[in-house]
Design an enzyme around this catalytic site. Structure first.
Site, PDB file in Angstrom:
ATOM      1  N   CYS A 176      23.490 -13.344  26.571  1.00  0.00           N
ATOM      2  CA  CYS A 176      23.327 -14.410  27.567  1.00  0.00           C
ATOM      3  C   CYS A 176      24.666 -15.069  27.900  1.00  0.00           C
ATOM      4  CB  CYS A 176      22.348 -15.463  27.052  1.00  0.00           C
ATOM      5  SG  CYS A 176      20.718 -14.767  26.705  1.00  0.00           S
ATOM      6  N   GLU A 199      16.949   8.213  41.190  1.00  0.00           N
ATOM      7  CA  GLU A 199      15.862   7.263  40.895  1.00  0.00           C
ATOM      8  C   GLU A 199      14.720   7.950  40.155  1.00  0.00           C
ATOM      9  OE1 GLU A 199      15.544   3.920  41.341  1.00  0.00           O
ATOM     10  OE2 GLU A 199      17.655   3.951  41.883  1.00  0.00           O
ATOM     11  N   CYS A 252      18.258 -20.035  33.285  1.00  0.00           N
ATOM     12  CA  CYS A 252      17.295 -19.060  32.746  1.00  0.00           C
ATOM     13  C   CYS A 252      16.316 -19.723  31.766  1.00  0.00           C
ATOM     14  CB  CYS A 252      18.060 -17.941  32.050  1.00  0.00           C
ATOM     15  SG  CYS A 252      16.977 -16.793  31.180  1.00  0.00           S
ATOM     16  N   CYS A 293      20.943  -8.263  29.878  1.00  0.00           N
ATOM     17  CA  CYS A 293      19.591  -8.681  29.525  1.00  0.00           C
ATOM     18  C   CYS A 293      18.877  -7.503  28.851  1.00  0.00           C
ATOM     19  CB  CYS A 293      18.839  -9.132  30.773  1.00  0.00           C
ATOM     20  SG  CYS A 293      17.458 -10.218  30.384  1.00  0.00           S
ATOM     21  N   CYS A 310      26.014 -13.640  30.977  1.00  0.00           N
ATOM     22  CA  CYS A 310      25.078 -13.470  32.096  1.00  0.00           C
ATOM     23  C   CYS A 310      25.293 -14.547  33.174  1.00  0.00           C
ATOM     24  CB  CYS A 310      23.651 -13.543  31.557  1.00  0.00           C
ATOM     25  SG  CYS A 310      22.405 -13.425  32.855  1.00  0.00           S
TER      26      CYS A 310
HETATM   27  S1  SF4 Z   1      20.466 -15.624  30.359  1.00  0.00           S
HETATM   28 FE1  SF4 Z   1      18.356 -14.980  30.742  1.00  0.00          FE
HETATM   29  S2  SF4 Z   1      18.528 -13.368  32.279  1.00  0.00           S
HETATM   30 FE2  SF4 Z   1      20.547 -13.661  31.386  1.00  0.00          FE
HETATM   31  S3  SF4 Z   1      20.703 -12.195  29.685  1.00  0.00           S
HETATM   32 FE3  SF4 Z   1      19.971 -14.100  28.832  1.00  0.00          FE
HETATM   33  S4  SF4 Z   1      17.742 -13.917  28.887  1.00  0.00           S
HETATM   34 FE4  SF4 Z   1      18.544 -12.374  30.273  1.00  0.00          FE
END
Ligand code: SF4
Length: 363
Positions: free
Chosen positions: A208, A42, A217, A201, A211
């Site tokens: 996205c 970390e 989002c 992200c 994601c």
């Molecule tokens: S959907 Fe939203 S959280 Fe996911 S990668 Fe795209 S901007 Fe980032």
């Protein structure tokens, strides 16, 4: 501060499910609950890329396999294992922290984030990460990756260094964990957020489509990915100047230890002066010849730019005065293993590894 997107109660579960199938599983600090190893990773990962940290992490653990070994070492022995990673206060705090763990906590890291955060160099997010990874504490983290995911997901505008924005993000992170099921695997959730930030992200061109948070989002819905996180407020960058003396004697160069406080604290480096006159006056201690200036270069720190002018002076035994306190001669061949600041290392290795060091001389 009210946020455009309410906190859904299945966000943490989505992150956990995605981490299991698509996250990272083979980093050397994963799959361990040893707080020493997690803590070290970390600290190294603060402001440093994973790819850079990998080699340093392994070398550090080979030399200091336990917190007891690190605490028993002198700070001088630790610095070479950090040289090149930058932000040297981290290494000094690492060493102080190891000693405090030995002296105040009987050699075992405390288990709760609130106690971990009292140790040198451990901030709130790092304390929460160690508590979550090693002890399963339901404490959310807020590192750079998580800030990016949450500002985009929840539509949080404003620079994340601003207290109000940071507080809003922490409150949101706590709510996500509070709404999650009681059996939430905190280690997987925490790793999942880090992985989402680094794999999906990303700063530019987030993917996205891959994601798990896409459907709710804010940034994706409003095509606001490039606006979030909001840009930092620009700080005026100071310009500073340093003159460094490369004093050579029969294949050796003179180095001196920087004071613990300030830039490059605790590292060995070239003798450094504020102006050319001070450097030439100091050089009289070694020789009646004047030092010759080499090409200046810049090194950019987070809050200022340092203009460095190196000066070369070759001396022979007859001219030699004794090094003063904190100074030592170092063989050119040993420089690669010496804890030097990155720009000084580059300068010296460039000088001694190039066949013709004269090419750097401006005259
Ligand atoms: S959907 Fe939203 S959280 Fe996911 S990668 Fe795209 S901007 Fe980032």
């Amino acid at each position: 501060m009210s946020l455009p997107v309410p906190c859904p109660n299945n966000l943490a579960e989505k992150v956990v499910a995605w981490q299991k199938t698509s996250g990272r599983h083979h980093l050397p600090w994963q799959n361990t609950q040893d707080p020493y190893r997690v803590w070290l990773s970390e600290i190294m990962l603060q402001q440093t890329q994973v790819a850079t940290v990998l080699g340093y992490y392994e070398r550090f653990l080979e030399r200091f396999p336990t917190v007891k070994d690190l605490a028993a070492a002198e700070q001088d022995e630790v610095m070479p294992y950090w040289a090149g990673l930058g932000y040297y206060a981290r290494a000094r705090n690492l060493h102080r922290c190891a000693r405090e763990v030995m002296e105040q906590w009987g050699g075992s890291f405390p288990r709760q984030a609130v106690d971990l955060a009292t140790l040198p160099g451990i901030g709130r997010s790092t304390a929460c990460a160690i508590a979550a990874f090693c002890f399963g504490e339901r404490s959310p983290i807020m590192d750079g990756n998580v800030k990016r995911v949450f500002t985009r997901y929840f539509g949080v505008y404003g620079p994340t260094q601003k207290k109000a924005v940071e507080n809003a993000l922490w409150a949101q992170a706590e709510e996500v964990v509070a709404l999650a099921p009681a059996d939430l695997n905190m280690a997987t959730y925490t790793q999942g957020l880090m992985d989402l930030g680094s794999q999906c992200c990303t700063r530019s061109k987030p993917t996205c489509s891959l994601c798990p948070l896409q459907s709710d989002c804010y940034a994706h819905t409003h095509q606001a990915q490039s606006e979030l996180p909001s840009p930092k407020e620009r700080l005026r960058q100071d310009e500073r100047y340093a003159h460094v003396l490369i004093l050579e004697l029969n294949g050796q160069v003179l180095l001196e230890q920087r004071p613990d406080k300030g830039i490059w604290g605790g590292l060995l480096t070239l003798p450094q002066y504020d102006d050319a006159m001070s450097l030439q006056t100091a050089a009289l201690h070694w020789s009646r010849e004047e030092a010759i200036s080499l090409a200046s270069f810049q090194h950019v720190f987070s809050h200022f730019k340092l203009h460095i002018t190196p000066w070369l002076l070759q001396v022979d035994e007859f001219d030699l005065a004794e090094p003063t306190a904190g100074q030592q001669w170092q063989d050119h061949e040993a420089l690669e293993q010496t804890a030097l600041p990155a720009p000084i290392r580059k300068l010296l290795l460039g000088l001694y590894q190039s066949k013709d060091s004269e090419q750097l001389i401006l005259g």
